[in-house]
Design a protein around this motif. Structure first.
Motif, PDB file in Angstrom:
ATOM      1  N   ALA A 161      88.102  78.810 112.490  1.00  0.00           N
ATOM      2  CA  ALA A 161      87.044  78.134 112.942  1.00  0.00           C
ATOM      3  C   ALA A 161      87.421  76.486 112.636  1.00  0.00           C
ATOM      4  CB  ALA A 161      85.576  78.381 112.105  1.00  0.00           C
ATOM      5  N   ARG A 162      87.837  76.260 111.209  1.00  0.00           N
ATOM      6  CA  ARG A 162      88.000  74.764 110.967  1.00  0.00           C
ATOM      7  C   ARG A 162      89.264  74.261 111.811  1.00  0.00           C
ATOM      8  NH1 ARG A 162      88.656  71.861 105.845  1.00  0.00           N
ATOM      9  NH2 ARG A 162      88.961  69.614 106.566  1.00  0.00           N
ATOM     10  N   LEU A 163      90.213  75.239 112.053  1.00  0.00           N
ATOM     11  CA  LEU A 163      91.385  74.589 112.966  1.00  0.00           C
ATOM     12  C   LEU A 163      90.903  74.416 114.214  1.00  0.00           C
ATOM     13  CD1 LEU A 163      94.339  74.168 113.370  1.00  0.00           C
ATOM     14  CD2 LEU A 163      94.529  76.822 113.883  1.00  0.00           C
ATOM     15  N   ALA A 164      89.891  75.150 114.892  1.00  0.00           N
ATOM     16  CA  ALA A 164      89.550  74.987 116.312  1.00  0.00           C
ATOM     17  C   ALA A 164      88.854  73.727 116.299  1.00  0.00           C
ATOM     18  CB  ALA A 164      88.830  76.134 116.735  1.00  0.00           C
ATOM     19  N   GLU A 165      88.035  73.490 115.170  1.00  0.00           N
ATOM     20  CA  GLU A 165      86.919  72.380 115.337  1.00  0.00           C
ATOM     21  C   GLU A 165      87.702  70.967 114.915  1.00  0.00           C
ATOM     22  OE1 GLU A 165      84.381  70.556 111.549  1.00  0.00           O
ATOM     23  OE2 GLU A 165      83.954  72.653 112.009  1.00  0.00           O
ATOM     24  N   THR A 166      88.745  71.091 114.165  1.00  0.00           N
ATOM     25  CA  THR A 166      89.858  69.823 113.960  1.00  0.00           C
ATOM     26  C   THR A 166      90.364  69.543 115.223  1.00  0.00           C
ATOM     27  OG1 THR A 166      90.050  70.696 111.566  1.00  0.00           O
ATOM     28  CG2 THR A 166      91.544  68.860 112.647  1.00  0.00           C
ATOM     29  N   MET A 167      90.660  70.529 115.967  1.00  0.00           N
ATOM     30  CA  MET A 167      91.528  70.200 117.215  1.00  0.00           C
ATOM     31  C   MET A 167      90.720  69.690 118.323  1.00  0.00           C
ATOM     32  SD  MET A 167      94.041  72.780 119.611  1.00  0.00           S
ATOM     33  CE  MET A 167      95.208  73.178 118.234  1.00  0.00           C
ATOM     34  N   MET A 168      89.569  70.049 118.492  1.00  0.00           N
ATOM     35  CA  MET A 168      88.291  69.770 119.407  1.00  0.00           C
ATOM     36  C   MET A 168      88.114  68.382 119.071  1.00  0.00           C
ATOM     37  SD  MET A 168      87.088  71.214 122.196  1.00  0.00           S
ATOM     38  CE  MET A 168      87.261  72.992 121.913  1.00  0.00           C
ATOM     39  N   ALA A 169      87.890  68.077 117.881  1.00  0.00           N
ATOM     40  CA  ALA A 169      87.493  66.810 117.413  1.00  0.00           C
ATOM     41  C   ALA A 169      88.747  65.605 117.894  1.00  0.00           C
ATOM     42  CB  ALA A 169      87.125  66.633 116.054  1.00  0.00           C
ATOM     43  N   PHE A 170      89.735  66.082 117.430  1.00  0.00           N
ATOM     44  CA  PHE A 170      90.920  65.069 117.675  1.00  0.00           C
ATOM     45  C   PHE A 170      91.293  64.978 119.159  1.00  0.00           C
ATOM     46  CE2 PHE A 170      95.750  64.355 117.230  1.00  0.00           C
ATOM     47  CZ  PHE A 170      95.449  62.912 116.826  1.00  0.00           C
ATOM     48  N   GLN A 171      91.099  66.176 119.963  1.00  0.00           N
ATOM     49  CA  GLN A 171      91.735  66.008 121.321  1.00  0.00           C
ATOM     50  C   GLN A 171      93.165  65.584 121.501  1.00  0.00           C
ATOM     51  OE1 GLN A 171      89.236  66.689 124.531  1.00  0.00           O
ATOM     52  NE2 GLN A 171      88.668  67.805 122.625  1.00  0.00           N
ATOM     53  N   PRO A 172      94.039  66.453 121.079  1.00  0.00           N
ATOM     54  CA  PRO A 172      95.506  66.013 120.951  1.00  0.00           C
ATOM     55  C   PRO A 172      95.879  66.356 122.355  1.00  0.00           C
ATOM     56  CG  PRO A 172      95.261  68.167 120.193  1.00  0.00           C
ATOM     57  CD  PRO A 172      93.890  67.540 120.093  1.00  0.00           C
ATOM     58  N   GLU A 173      97.068  65.455 122.705  1.00  0.00           N
ATOM     59  CA  GLU A 173      97.679  65.730 124.161  1.00  0.00           C
ATOM     60  C   GLU A 173      98.834  66.649 123.733  1.00  0.00           C
ATOM     61  OE1 GLU A 173      99.777  63.229 127.465  1.00  0.00           O
ATOM     62  OE2 GLU A 173      98.458  62.328 126.344  1.00  0.00           O
ATOM     63  N   PHE A 174      99.546  66.583 122.665  1.00  0.00           N
ATOM     64  CA  PHE A 174     100.634  67.396 122.199  1.00  0.00           C
ATOM     65  C   PHE A 174     100.448  67.926 120.774  1.00  0.00           C
ATOM     66  CE2 PHE A 174     102.298  63.913 124.338  1.00  0.00           C
ATOM     67  CZ  PHE A 174     103.368  64.375 125.171  1.00  0.00           C
ATOM     68  N   VAL A 175     100.982  69.392 120.960  1.00  0.00           N
ATOM     69  CA  VAL A 175     100.521  70.247 119.558  1.00  0.00           C
ATOM     70  C   VAL A 175     102.005  70.714 119.131  1.00  0.00           C
ATOM     71  CG1 VAL A 175      99.454  72.005 118.505  1.00  0.00           C
ATOM     72  CG2 VAL A 175      98.147  70.610 120.156  1.00  0.00           C
ATOM     73  N   PHE A 176     101.990  70.766 118.081  1.00  0.00           N
ATOM     74  CA  PHE A 176     103.301  71.174 117.515  1.00  0.00           C
ATOM     75  C   PHE A 176     103.045  72.100 116.392  1.00  0.00           C
ATOM     76  CE2 PHE A 176     104.877  67.173 119.223  1.00  0.00           C
ATOM     77  CZ  PHE A 176     106.168  67.618 119.816  1.00  0.00           C
ATOM     78  N   HIS A 177     103.264  73.546 116.323  1.00  0.00           N
ATOM     79  CA  HIS A 177     102.936  74.372 115.359  1.00  0.00           C
ATOM     80  C   HIS A 177     103.802  74.703 114.587  1.00  0.00           C
ATOM     81  CE1 HIS A 177     100.813  77.532 113.425  1.00  0.00           C
ATOM     82  NE2 HIS A 177     101.672  78.538 114.200  1.00  0.00           N
ATOM     83  N   LEU A 178     103.839  74.327 113.248  1.00  0.00           N
ATOM     84  CA  LEU A 178     104.960  74.507 112.315  1.00  0.00           C
ATOM     85  C   LEU A 178     104.557  75.418 111.079  1.00  0.00           C
ATOM     86  CD1 LEU A 178     105.798  71.521 113.736  1.00  0.00           C
ATOM     87  CD2 LEU A 178     107.707  71.703 112.179  1.00  0.00           C
ATOM     88  N   ALA A 179     103.023  75.479 110.575  1.00  0.00           N
ATOM     89  CA  ALA A 179     102.560  75.884 109.662  1.00  0.00           C
ATOM     90  C   ALA A 179     102.924  77.345 109.578  1.00  0.00           C
ATOM     91  CB  ALA A 179     101.273  75.821 109.713  1.00  0.00           C
TER      92      ALA A 179
END
Length: 360
Positions: free
Chosen positions: A76-94
């Protein structure tokens, strides 16, 4: 010298919103710093750095980018953060990024590397601003048969240890999301990236050969090797990061053309044993010694693993810029400079420009 490879893709990120998960880790901190240098608006999402000494802290990234301390297992926190930031590019390294700790805590390894990655995929599914997703797993996602040939992107996935299995499972989860959801968004390009072992300044993880060497040299103790003849496709951290950035830019331009899986690694001629790497580091420092103490835990650890990167060479135009000798020299020199009193951010800044002359 390595071959000169085009980096006209760097300006593609200037002024763009870019989200990086795992930015407090070794690779993630280099990527976040590079993106900041390019002029991107960067948001990092990760747990706090695990060790008191970290590349992330040394670079002062908590103050120079948008820094969110949170767990990818918190969907939920991850989705909320992404939705608020509205990124164009996402790199998933975690990720939980080490083999040996995966034996000690397999449950957390699977929770982080599988369900944490599913949370990321689901957040992208819900966020319409995302145009390019680079989802990093590992070369260890392949079922390692210890053969001399490099694994290709269409070879079988699998894993003997919990870490490797979790990365294979993360690839399968990606494939399901790509076919079930992302394929119906023609404006979204999504790909997985599988890189060989990376080394470079700022890595302080336990049970990795370079930081283990540096710690031993720093306190005047011998470097202890448990599996000296194991070979790895060593490459500087900037090599796969350049590949990820190039891939992300191409995904943004031609989503369907560049979707799928991609390998990023050095040629077989650059493979070295763990012993050879330790010897080069010790020699570059001009002090230190090496002792061999075989591992008595009987935990499985691969001796041979190589990637076939023809796809990235031919379709992306990506090739390593530095050979293994340049890589080892740059890595040792980073630590030596920092141990001699130079600020880590200064050394990192300079090495970025050594690798990317375009940034000067």
């Amino acid at each position: 010298m390595g071959k000169t490879v085009t980096t006209e893709f760097l300006p593609a990120f200037a002024g763009r919103r870019v989200m990086v998960t795992g930015h407090t880790g070794f690779k993630g901190s280099w990527l976040a710093f590079l993106l900041k240098e390019i002029g991107a608006e960067v948001l990092g999402y990760a747990l706090p750095a695990e060790l008191p000494v970290s590349h992330f802290a040394a670079l002062g990234l908590a103050k120079s980018i948008r820094h969110v301390e949170a767990d990818v297992r918190d969907g939920a926190r991850l989705a909320e953060t992404m939705m608020a930031f509205q990124p164009e590019f996402v790199f998933h390294l975690a990720a939980q990024a080490l083999v040996r700790p995966s034996y000690a805590d397999p449950k957390t390894t699977f929770e982080t590397n599988v369900m944490g990655s599913v949370n990321l995929l689901d957040a992208v599914r819900q966020c319409e601003s995302v145009r390019s997703l680079v989802y990093i797993t590992s070369d260890k996602c392949y079922e390692n048969l210890e053969w001399v040939w490099g694994y290709r992107e269409n070879d079988r996935l699998g894993g003997h240890d919990p870490y490797s299995a979790s990365k294979a499972a993360a690839e399968i989860a990606f494939s399901a999301y790509a076919r079930s959801f992302f394929a119906h968004r023609p404006e979204l390009g999504a790909a997985t990236a599988r890189a060989g072992n990376v080394i470079g300044g700022g890595d302080w993880a336990v049970d990795r050969i370079v930081p283990d060497c540096i710690r031993a040299i720093g306190v005047g103790k011998p470097v202890v090797l448990r599996n000296p003849q194991a070979t790895r496709p060593w490459q500087h951290v900037l090599e796969p990061l350049a590949g990820y950035l190039l891939l992300a830019a191409r995904l943004r331009e031609q989503p369907m053309t560049y979707a799928g899986a991609w390998n990023f690694g050095p040629p077989s001629s650059e493979v070295r044993t763990v012993l050879e790497v330790a010897e080069r580091i010790v020699a570059r420092f001009g002090r230190g010694s090496i002792v061999i103490e075989p591992d008595g835990t009987k935990q499985h650890e691969a001796n041979l693993l190589q990637l076939n990167c023809d796809k990235a060479h031919q379709l992306l135009g990506w090739r390593p810029r530095w050979n293994v000798e340049q890589t080892l020299a740059a890595t040792a020199d980073w630590y030596k400079a920092v141990m001699d009193g130079t600020e880590a951010s200064t050394v990192t800044h300079q090495q970025l420009r050594d690798y990317f002359p375009e940034l000067k």
